[in-house]
Enzyme design. Structure first.
Site, PDB file in Angstrom:
ATOM      1  N   TYR A 190       0.826  -1.215   0.000  1.00  0.00           N
ATOM      2  CA  TYR A 190       0.000   0.000   0.000  1.00  0.00           C
ATOM      3  C   TYR A 190       0.859   1.262   0.000  1.00  0.00           C
ATOM      4  CZ  TYR A 190      -3.010   3.665   1.999  1.00  0.00           C
ATOM      5  OH  TYR A 190      -3.675   4.845   2.247  1.00  0.00           O
ATOM      6  N   LYS A 245       1.352   3.821  -3.244  1.00  0.00           N
ATOM      7  CA  LYS A 245       0.904   5.209  -3.067  1.00  0.00           C
ATOM      8  C   LYS A 245       2.061   6.171  -3.293  1.00  0.00           C
ATOM      9  CE  LYS A 245      -2.675   6.603  -1.748  1.00  0.00           C
ATOM     10  NZ  LYS A 245      -3.868   7.100  -2.513  1.00  0.00           N
TER      11      LYS A 245
END
Length: 490
Positions: free
Chosen positions: A237, A241
């Site tokens: 994640y 990102k």
């Protein structure tokens, strides 16, 4: 920074919002519509194959949710007509070119009308499949930017990221952009196009092996964690990102860009009412595990800071930053959290959890109250592993032997205990970077934004995002925990 009233700046604006079914997006949409009914239009991008499906998702997964209760009460019988006038569901997908908006007339209309783009779409699973996480968090951000560039009236592009793009660094983490190819551990060779090829080639290998969908998913999750850790990020994640931010900074050209980096987002503090939340978020997994009796040892150093921020404060920061930088052709980054200005410690979470669930116990599968006790804080992962070995893994091994000796008589008990242990171990491994996090997030830019808003906006009090106003103990005891029980622990 020349500012006018926030509400005045929102008037007659057309806003495109991606990720519209998400927690933060719903709070954003509700807030804008409630405080500025004269906003011109909100285009909500919804992952759907066609308009009918998008309309269904809009009503079932957005407007039908409890977060719109206050606005629904305010508008009464006029709620549906107001929404039909202001909210336009757009079937599409950020993983596709032109956001997957296939209806030409609608797409052209959006390009003519949209003033503001707010990209909130993301997959927030820490161990998502690498290909999915790349397509959504990394390339999705680029696709939204490319769409925004075609909007002839565009005044600002807002991207919601995460403060944890900074990984597990210790000390003060600055509000600075990431350059293309930059890594957290100095490892050379990060190339986003190459990462896409790595994911594509691994997927082809797995499909050639004719393995099950579940096995494929596990392998692609493992690939994501491996690639993230290669370059210094703790999970898929945060890594994907961070790469999304790199692409935005590199390709934005003269587009005004605001990147909002929230820390751990929790239930609403005040608006539209206290305690609203959807889904199990980071620390809530631990609270859920504890409240339901699955977690008797609390991983986390009691002296360390737990950086949390309510969802409505995140949304208020988005709106203020969005308005403040309309038509400012630069890149602005804001950490939205509490670790510098008003830190809360893990020890407080332990104490409030015990006090709350002692009085308001969860129910087990037999509808009996789950009794909780004061838990031991395990200050390091080694402490946690030792605790699990002594308390659970050794008894599990004994139970396994007994089960074999007595012809699987204890099969049900053994399976149940094993599932609980696997749940806890997986949970803690995923959240280790945040449970033992020793960094704090610099929020100098955010503080300057707050001060400017107070000086220049008559209506700044309507958009509060200063965590100093929060009594953390009261917030968790009387707002967050009750919200979790009502909306999540069902």
């Amino acid at each position: 920074m020349e500012l006018v009233g926030i509400l005045e700046s929102l008037e007659n604006k057309t806003i495109l919002v991606t990720g519209a079914t998400g927690f933060v997006a719903k709070i954003f949409v509700e807030k804008v519509l409630r405080v500025q009914p004269n906003v011109k239009k909100l285009y909500l991008l919804l992952r759907a194959p066609h308009t009918k499906s998008a309309i269904q998702r809009l009503h079932n997964e957005v407007l039908g949710k409890e977060v719109f209760r206050v606005l629904r009460q305010k508008l009464g019988s006029g709620f549906d007509s107001f929404m039909s006038e202001k909210v336009i569901p757009v079937p599409g997908d950020i993983t596709c070119k032109n956001l997957g908006v296939e209806e030409t007339d609608l797409r052209d209309k959006m390009w003519r009308e949209v003033d503001i783009v707010v990209n909130i779409a993301a997959t927030v699973n820490f161990d998502e499949r690498y290909d999915d996480s790349l397509f959504i968090n990394t390339m999705g951000a680029k696709h939204v930017l490319e769409f925004a560039k075609k909007c002839s009236k565009l005044q600002i592009f807002v991207h919601v990221s995460t403060a944890y793009v900074g990984g597990q660094q210790e000390g003060l983490m600055l509000e600075k952009p990431y350059q293309m190819g930059e890594t957290l551990n100095g490892t050379l060779g990060l190339d986003i196009q190459q990462e896409l090829k790595v994911a594509e080639e691994r997927l082809k290998e797995l499909q050639a092996e004719k393995i099950t969908i579940k096995e494929e998913r596990i392998a692609m999750k493992e690939l994501g964690l491996k690639r993230a850790r290669l370059y210094g990020w703790p999970n898929t994640y945060a890594f994907t990102k961070a790469m999304g931010e790199m692409l935005l900074g590199h390709y934005r050209e003269n587009i005004p860009l605001v990147i909002i980096r929230p820390t751990i987002i929790t239930s609403t503090y005040n608006e539209p009412f206290p305690g609203w939340i959807e889904g199990v978020r980071t620390i809530d997994s631990l609270i859920l595990g504890y409240g339901k009796g699955r977690l008797t040892g609390f991983p986390g150093d009691p002296k360390l800071i737990m950086d949390v921020i309510p969802g409505d404060m995140v949304v208020n920061s988005i709106i203020v930053a969005m308005v403040a930088h309309l038509n400012h052709s630069s890149e602005f980054i804001y950490h939205v959290g509490s670790s510098v200005r008003h830190p809360a410690q893990f020890a407080m979470l332990r104490e409030t959890s015990y006090r709350y669930f002692s009085v308001n116990p969860c129910m087990d599968s037999y509808e009996k109250p789950v009794k909780v006790g004061r838990v031991e804080m395990l200050s390091t992962m080694d402490d946690f592993r030792r605790y699990m070995a002594i308390r659970y893994l050794i008894p599990l091994k004994v139970l396994q032997v007994l089960n074999m000796a007595f012809c699987q008589y204890f099969k049900g008990i053994y399976g149940d205990l094993k599932r609980k242990i696997n749940f806890v171990m997986r949970l803690v491994e995923l959240y280790e970077p945040y449970l033992y996090f020793k960094g704090v997030f610099d929020d100098l830019n955010t503080e300057m934004l707050r001060k400017a808003a107070l000086v220049n906006y008559d209506d700044a009090s309507m958009f509060q995002f200063d965590p100093k106003c929060i009594n953390w103990e009261n917030y968790f005891m009387n707002i967050h925990f009750p919200g979790l029980v009502k909306y999540v622990f069902k």
